[in-house]
Design an enzyme around this catalytic site. Structure first.
Site, PDB file in Angstrom:
ATOM      1  N   GLU A 290       0.660  32.740 109.138  1.00 40.89           N
ATOM      2  CA  GLU A 290       2.041  32.885 109.145  1.00 40.89           C
ATOM      3  C   GLU A 290       2.133  34.206 109.904  1.00 40.89           C
ATOM      4  O   GLU A 290       1.545  35.328 109.721  1.00 40.89           O
ATOM      5  CB  GLU A 290       2.661  33.430 107.923  1.00 40.89           C
ATOM      6  CG  GLU A 290       4.395  33.760 107.983  1.00 40.89           C
ATOM      7  CD  GLU A 290       4.894  33.925 106.719  1.00 40.89           C
ATOM      8  OE1 GLU A 290       4.557  33.214 105.707  1.00 40.89           O
ATOM      9  OE2 GLU A 290       5.897  34.780 106.555  1.00 40.89           O
ATOM     10  N   GLU A 295      11.348  40.719 110.807  1.00 40.37           N
ATOM     11  CA  GLU A 295      12.181  40.673 109.546  1.00 40.37           C
ATOM     12  C   GLU A 295      13.060  41.830 109.388  1.00 40.37           C
ATOM     13  O   GLU A 295      12.789  43.007 109.550  1.00 40.37           O
ATOM     14  CB  GLU A 295      11.395  40.426 108.304  1.00 40.37           C
ATOM     15  CG  GLU A 295      10.548  39.057 108.225  1.00 40.37           C
ATOM     16  CD  GLU A 295       9.874  38.975 107.026  1.00 40.37           C
ATOM     17  OE1 GLU A 295       9.979  38.321 106.048  1.00 40.37           O
ATOM     18  OE2 GLU A 295       8.485  39.592 106.867  1.00 40.37           O
TER      19      GLU A 295
END
Length: 423
Positions: A290, A295
């Site tokens: 990932e 974010e």
């Protein structure tokens, strides 16, 4: 006659006495036996023995006086110590500035992986030489000066004798050309391109205790005004308090290496957790890998977070690689471009992932930072994900008052640049 005989005997006895007191040395030991000096230096050679006579084979290079050697000029000289029938020698090498007696050409070489090169060198004293590379992962060299480029990066090549060393730089470059745009979604239409994107629906918390239910409804996701809009709403839906949306390009649009960027405006507000990220197209998490390109946590409005997850280092273990960048303004106030440069063999032959905001790099992770290279999954196809979560492990406490106005994540575009290999 008798008087003359006695005098002769006495003379012989005295001569024998003198010879006994100062005998000739049978062996001589010198220390050191090799001297490296620069012009103007002075050094002492210690010798074991008596009645030693000193001599230089080349006084113009190095002269000697009772074991004290003075370096006069560049060159080589032998210093000989003699006592009776015994002798020993020491070698003196006189240099000027560094590299006067040992030279390597050229001082810099640029190659591509797989290419070879043979250095030329000069060795005034014809001494044994050794070759070495400071980074065998980038370039190797044998004892004949034959260089082989292994992977992109820099390495220092050293040519050395017992008295001197010189260096040359090897720069191994990529076999790739410039970055070119290979794909983009500008979200210019009125519907989501389902040849690229799939809706990820559900409300199970997604492993992060998220509070929303992801839907494919136009209330939560739409394309309009040249934007992808993902809206989080406070409403009861399928036993969840909030709704939102998440889309992914899994199995439809995947990439391995390149520059991936998206221009995004966050919704802001306590409890919002928007993200732009990638996952490996095959295998289950975390084995698939990932890359969290961006974010943002509405409860921490001035911070952008970057992370990667692998089978050995991931969020469930609490040891995944991550980095943050703090800004002096809220990232939700305007659009910003969030991206990664995911480069193959960029650093000493290892892959590198660099994270940026508005074109400025703020973090970097490379293959050797993951403790087992076999667990590095970032050499396979990855797909994109856009989502807007509410609450959860990272989103934190939700401030319901924020929903008095729409909470919308705006995505202006997503683009991918790659570079082709130069043949």
């Amino acid at each position: 006659m008798r008087k003359f005989f006695l005098l002769s005997v006495l003379a012989v006895l005295c001569a024998a006495c003198e010879q006994k007191q100062t005998p000739s040395t049978t062996t001589i030991t010198l220390n050191p036996v090799t001297l490296q000096m620069k012009v103007g230096d002075m050094a002492t050679i210690d010798a074991t023995g008596t009645n030693i006579e000193w001599k230089s084979s080349n006084p113009e290079v190095a002269e000697v006086y009772y074991g004290v050697v003075t370096a006069k000029a560049i060159g080589k000289a032998e210093i000989t110590a003699t006592s009776g029938n015994a002798s020993a020698t020491a070698n003196v090498f006189v240099t000027g500035t560094d590299g006067a007696s040992l030279r390597i050409t050229p001082p810099m070489v640029s190659l591509h992986p797989g290419e070879t090169f043979d250095f030329s060198y000069g060795n005034t004293f014809d001494l044994p030489v050794t070759w070495s590379s400071s980074n065998d992962k980038v370039a190797t060299i044998d004892q004949n000066g034959h260089l082989t480029a292994v992977a992109p990066g820099n390495s220092t090549i050293t040519l050395a004798t017992d008295i001197e060393s010189v260096t040359a730089l090897v720069a191994v470059g990529h076999l790739w050309g410039e970055y070119t745009l290979v794909w983009s979604d500008e979200f210019d239409g009125t519907v989501l391109d389902e040849s690229v994107w799939s809706y990820n629906t559900g409300g199970s918390g997604w492993g992060n205790n998220e509070k929303q239910y992801y839907t494919s409804r136009p209330e939560n996701i739409r394309v309009q005004n040249g934007m992808l809009e993902i809206e989080a709403r406070k409403e009861q839906y399928e036993n969840n308090e909030y709704t939102s949306a998440r889309i992914m390009s899994k199995g439809k649009k995947t990439f391995t290496y390149g520059k991936m960027e998206s221009r995004i405006k966050f919704p802001g507000g306590g409890g919002t957790w928007p993200a732009f990220w990638m996952m490996g197209n095959s295998g289950n998490w975390p084995n698939c890998g990932e890359i969290d390109i961006m974010e943002h946590v509405g409860n921490i409005p001035t911070r952008a977070s970057f992370a990667v997850h692998t089978v050995l280092k991931n969020g469930t273990k609490g040891n995944n690689w991550s980095s943050v960048k703090w800004f002096d303004y809220s990232l939700a106030d305007d659009f910003h471009v969030y991206g990664v440069e995911w480069a193959e063999q960029e650093k000493d032959g290892k892959d590198v992932i660099r994270f940026s905001v508005d074109g400025v790099q703020y973090a970097e992770v490379w293959e050797e930072q993951i403790d087992n290279n076999d667990s590095w999954p970032f050499n396979k196809p990855f797909f994109f994900i856009f989502n807007l979560a509410i609450g959860g492990n990272m989103g934190g406490q939700v401030n319901d008052a924020i929903f008095d106005t729409p909470r919308i994540m705006y995505v202006d575009w997503v683009r991918v640049w790659q570079r082709a290999e130069v043949k």
